[in-house]
Scaffold this active site. Sequence first.
Site, PDB file in Angstrom:
ATOM      1  N   SER A 153      25.221  43.652 -53.010  1.00 34.20           N
ATOM      2  CA  SER A 153      25.273  45.107 -52.924  1.00 34.20           C
ATOM      3  C   SER A 153      25.264  45.756 -54.301  1.00 34.20           C
ATOM      4  CB  SER A 153      26.543  45.526 -52.178  1.00 34.20           C
ATOM      5  OG  SER A 153      26.745  46.920 -52.260  1.00 34.20           O
ATOM      6  N   TYR A 177      35.339  46.441 -50.929  1.00 34.99           N
ATOM      7  CA  TYR A 177      34.065  45.896 -50.443  1.00 34.99           C
ATOM      8  C   TYR A 177      33.230  45.388 -51.606  1.00 34.99           C
ATOM      9  CZ  TYR A 177      29.186  46.006 -48.957  1.00 34.99           C
ATOM     10  OH  TYR A 177      27.875  45.695 -48.739  1.00 34.99           O
ATOM     11  N   LYS A 181      31.945  41.420 -52.783  1.00 36.32           N
ATOM     12  CA  LYS A 181      30.557  41.051 -53.076  1.00 36.32           C
ATOM     13  C   LYS A 181      30.434  40.430 -54.470  1.00 36.32           C
ATOM     14  CE  LYS A 181      28.404  42.370 -49.315  1.00 36.32           C
ATOM     15  NZ  LYS A 181      27.697  41.414 -48.432  1.00 36.32           N
TER      16      LYS A 181
END
Length: 362
Positions: A153, A177, A181
Amino acid sequence: MLYYQINFCYNPFHFFMKSILVTGGAGFIGSHTCVKLLQEGFDVCIADSLVNSSEFTITQINKIIKNFHKDKYGKLFFRKGDLRNKNFVQDLFSEFKNKKNPFESVIHFAGLKAVEESINKPLDYWNVNLISTINLLSIMEQNNCNTIVFSSSATIYETAKDRLLKENDQKNPINPYGNTKLAIETLLNDLFNSNPGKWKIANLRYFNPVGAHESGLIGENPLNKPSNLFPLILKVAKGEYEHLSIFGNDWETRDGTCIRDYIHVMDLAEAHFEALNFLKRSKPQILPLNIGTGKGTTVLEVLEAFKKINKCEVFHKIKNRRKGDNCCVVADNNLAKETLGWYPKRGMYEICSDLWKSASLD
């Protein structure tokens, strides 16, 4: 364990082919990528817990495949399970090895992905995203399956409003989040360095995947309340929500709303196919690639385009800035274009019109 198999047609090449495991393949990006792989003749096994997706998506993929009008395309298999269950992952690899159709590569989509939710539930995000990946990589190594395309991402970057983001730019996620990643990319880097002659790894750093398959049969249809811009716009346009909340109109942009790089999901699916092809013909390596259009669009510009293209009304209200958001996130995609020979073919018109076609799925 739930078993599901679709035998689309006889393909004389299947005896010689190996399968591709697609984790999280019933989700938004995963389902569109599976369509592309099947269309190109690959056998695909989807492994998905269905926590935020539905088996209905598998049925819809089947419908799309039947319209290919090709003399050969791949077989689709579905296995329901959670990658945190290591026995499930091992059984999956063993099953296909015993079928004489072992996994030659993996595309790893599975994981939780909502920025705002990750801020409120960081333990869930670290648990699901990291444990799943560790189990997957361990079983891959045991089964000599050493090619993986990872769903990363753009949230891993430290953003800058005045320039496009390059793969070697500073990494500094501002939400859990993004932290997960980046941690997985670090793990993959450590794994590659442990045996540089063994692993073939591509980290595809998505910017903002949007849109739907041109048929309208699959799209972005989360089971839970959507948090991404386009599904929310669609909900308002259909009258399910009263208005769209826009978080801040005081950002340092041309109209005060955030700028993002919106890429059509089928362009993204094609990038996965090209990344796999590149890894197959290349020596072992680890390759980070930005997958975006290189063009930024504000939230208000998206809203106006959607209304104009689909001839509908979408009411909105300005709210305070949302925790975990960045001002401007746009890709420098030159490395992906040069390395893979890939480039985005679809623009805002296709994004909005294809999404509108998928509106009947909800």
